[in-house]
Scaffold this active site. Structure first.
Site, PDB file in Angstrom:
ATOM      1  N   LYS A  11       0.758  -0.577   0.001  1.00  0.00           N
ATOM      2  CA  LYS A  11       0.643  -0.017  -0.019  1.00  0.00           C
ATOM      3  C   LYS A  11       1.362   1.208  -0.038  1.00  0.00           C
ATOM      4  O   LYS A  11       0.168   2.382  -0.581  1.00  0.00           O
ATOM      5  CB  LYS A  11      -1.051   0.335   1.249  1.00  0.00           C
ATOM      6  CG  LYS A  11      -0.337   0.021   2.523  1.00  0.00           C
ATOM      7  CD  LYS A  11      -1.555   0.777   3.685  1.00  0.00           C
ATOM      8  CE  LYS A  11      -0.792   0.994   4.934  1.00  0.00           C
ATOM      9  NZ  LYS A  11      -1.600   0.672   5.969  1.00  0.00           N
ATOM     10  N   ARG A  12       2.302   1.176   0.245  1.00  0.00           N
ATOM     11  CA  ARG A  12       3.002   2.048   0.276  1.00  0.00           C
ATOM     12  C   ARG A  12       3.207   3.144  -0.782  1.00  0.00           C
ATOM     13  O   ARG A  12       3.571   4.114  -1.449  1.00  0.00           O
ATOM     14  CB  ARG A  12       3.812   1.774   1.370  1.00  0.00           C
ATOM     15  CG  ARG A  12       3.991   1.703   2.149  1.00  0.00           C
ATOM     16  CD  ARG A  12       5.430   1.887   3.390  1.00  0.00           C
ATOM     17  NE  ARG A  12       4.825   1.265   4.572  1.00  0.00           N
ATOM     18  CZ  ARG A  12       4.980  -0.038   4.814  1.00  0.00           C
ATOM     19  NH1 ARG A  12       5.880  -1.279   3.922  1.00  0.00           N
ATOM     20  NH2 ARG A  12       4.405  -0.054   6.369  1.00  0.00           N
TER      21      ARG A  12
END
Ligand code: GLU
Length: 538
Positions: free
Chosen positions: A248-249
């Protein structure tokens, strides 16, 4: 396979959206259970009281349903928590925690986080990994910090056979005494997962390789509780094409970069808070990399109109990928069904799936291939199926395409089926059917303002006005005549296209005009004719 009925589970923590890696774990568990005539359990691991939310759990269920991964036991969508939420099972965990204490296998510990950090640092200085053990010197006294319960791991080698990776062994001096009950009274993941997999009769635990080193800890617990452990298989991780882990980064990083670029253009970062609706302090924390919240990233992307990389299942759904295409694509990350097979129906996946054909090394998420595959799916699908896909897409997006009637949807799908990679592209490109198009300035200049543009457009208007029965048959010969209009064959249709669609690209004119209708078509031509400056025409 022994005679016991196969039972697998997918056990997400409801602390965010369903990531494609998680969806792949769910799919493989689903395939394995279905293939062996077994059961697939969905369990919500919400023991982290701070990070778990009901909204996230609901989102995960919705994504699994969209993917068509049905579960035999688990939460009931739309209802309150049931026994497949770990937070509803505390009594069960407490009973077994007590048992371990009574058996002398669990003990209380009282370190503060600071004390633990200091102990870790001291171990690091001595170039040793930090391992909390019951018999180590310097343990905190009761009352000095919050009380947790730890499990005393035996000092013995733990070996297990991973169904994908083969034999895995961890030496007795590599274990540590993990926390099994937190100071808030909730069990940790490690403890709850073991109790539940046992209690729910799970026969096969298939999960991502990031959990591989948790398995020896879990096996220690199984043994202490006197239970037979399930079989384990750890699946390869999902990587981006540049060999970084897909996380998700990637999304938060892109959102931060977009925000930074926007501020660099001279915008005030306070305005960003207004635009996104995110309170300034939260926004600052996010931009300073102190928090990695996908929701804030999405708000920034939407406010600044920047597309962020798709990571979560719902990102792909919003981008107009079909659930079957996405499912097919993620099945192939780390799994090769052989014979270079790529497009696979669910039935074919079920036929070909086996743990032996799953790879050991990480799989790549090739976005170009996914786009290609989605286009293939769109082209091969029936309009009925596409209409269902479109309904699912419309439910999570807000394009003007939502206004289309069922009949218009079918016509649009037939028109775009051959020429779109995603439903979002179709939604974007078909905007002009539902709202006044913004005029593409270069196309206007080229196809209307220069050459015979104005004359042709007036002629076209007269020809189309004469058509009173606005349907395919009467319109077709008129379009043929428009093609022949003027000196350069094919120039006039472009003039017409720019006038009614706003730009030089659209599905074939006949279908386009039919769907737009007589009134809108003529009104748009009139609007353009009204732009003609007195000097520029005849
Ligand atoms: N709740 C864990 C996770 O989301 C499940 C891991 C497991 O399958 O054991 O990572």
């Amino acid at each position: 396979m022994d005679s016991k009925m196969v039972k697998t589970r997918f056990a997400p923590s409801p602390t965010g959206f369903l990531h494609v890696g998680g969806a792949r774990t769910a799919l493989f568990n689903w395939l394995f259970a279905r293939k062996h005539g077994g059961q697939f359990v969905l369990r919500i691991e919400d023991t982290d009281q701070v990070r778990s939310t009901a909204e996230s759990a609901a989102g995960i269920l919705a994504d699994l349903q969209w993917l068509g991964l049905d579960w035999d036991c688990g939460p009931q969508p739309g209802t309150t928590k049931n026994e497949y939420f770990q937070s509803m099972r505390l009594e069960l965990y407490n009973g077994y925690l007590e048992q371990l204490v009574k058996d002398g296998r669990a003990y209380e510990a009282y370190e503060t986080p600071q004390q633990l950090a200091t102990m870790r640092l001291a171990a690091e200085k001595m170039k040793r990994p930090f391992r909390y053990r019951r018999n180590m010197p310097g343990r905190a006294e009761p009352g000095s910090g919050p009380t947790v319960l730890r499990f005393e791991m035996p000092f013995e080698t733990i070996t297990f056979h991973d169904l994908i990776l083969g034999d895995i062994s961890v030496g007795g001096d590599e274990h540590d005494d993990i926390i099994i009950r937190k100071s808030d009274g909730f069990p940790t993941y490690h403890f709850a997962v073991v109790v539940d997999d046992h209690d729910m009769g799970i026969t096969h635990v298939l999960r991502a390789q990031e959990h591989l080193m948790n398995t020896p800890k879990h096996l220690g617990l199984y043994k202490a509780l006197g239970w037979q452990p399930p079989a384990h298989a750890h699946m390869p991780l999902v990587f981006n094409m540049d060999n970084t882990k897909m996380s998700k980064r990637d999304k938060t990083k892109a959102a931060r970069a977009a925000a930074a670029a926007w501020v660099k253009q001279g915008n005030n970062s306070d305005t960003l808070s207004e635009k996104t609706g995110i309170p300034p302090n939260q926004l600052k924390e996010f931009l300073d990399k102190k928090a990695d919240d996908s929701r804030i990233a999405a708000a920034i992307g939407a406010a600044l109109n920047v597309a962020l990389p798709e990571i979560d299942v719902q990102d792909f759904r919003r981008s107009g990928y079909l659930s079957d295409a996405l499912l097919n694509f993620i099945a192939l990350i780390g799994w090769s069904p052989g014979e270079n097979r790529e497009i696979l129906t669910r039935d074919e996946m079920l036929q070909l799936f086996s743990l032996e054909t799953i790879g050991k090394t990480s799989g790549r998420f090739d976005r170009k291939k996914l786009l290609w595959m989605n286009g293939e799916y769109i082209r091969q699908r029936s309009i009925n199926d596409l209409q269902r896909d479109l309904a699912a897409f419309n439910a999570v997006t807000d394009y003007p395409l939502k206004q289309a009637t069922e009949t218009q949807q079918r016509e649009l799908l037939a028109m775009y089926q051959e020429r779109t990679g995603t439903l979002a592209d179709m939604a974007e490109n078909s905007r002009f059917f539902f709202e006044e198009p913004t005029l593409d300035a270069a196309a206007y200049k080229k196809h209307i303002e220069s050459g015979n543009g104005w004359t042709a457009l007036r002629q076209i208007r007269d020809m189309l006005t004469a058509v009173t029965d606005w349907s395919r048959e009467p319109l077709a010969p008129v379009i043929e005549k428009i093609i022949e209009l003027g000196e350069k064959r094919g120039a006039a249709p472009q003039t017409l296209r720019v006038a009614v669609c706003g730009g030089p690209v659209s599905p074939p004119l006949l279908e386009t005009l039919c769907l737009l209708g007589r009134e809108t078509t003529l009104a748009r031509i009139d609007r353009i004719l009204g732009l003609q400056r007195p000097t520029s025409g005849t």
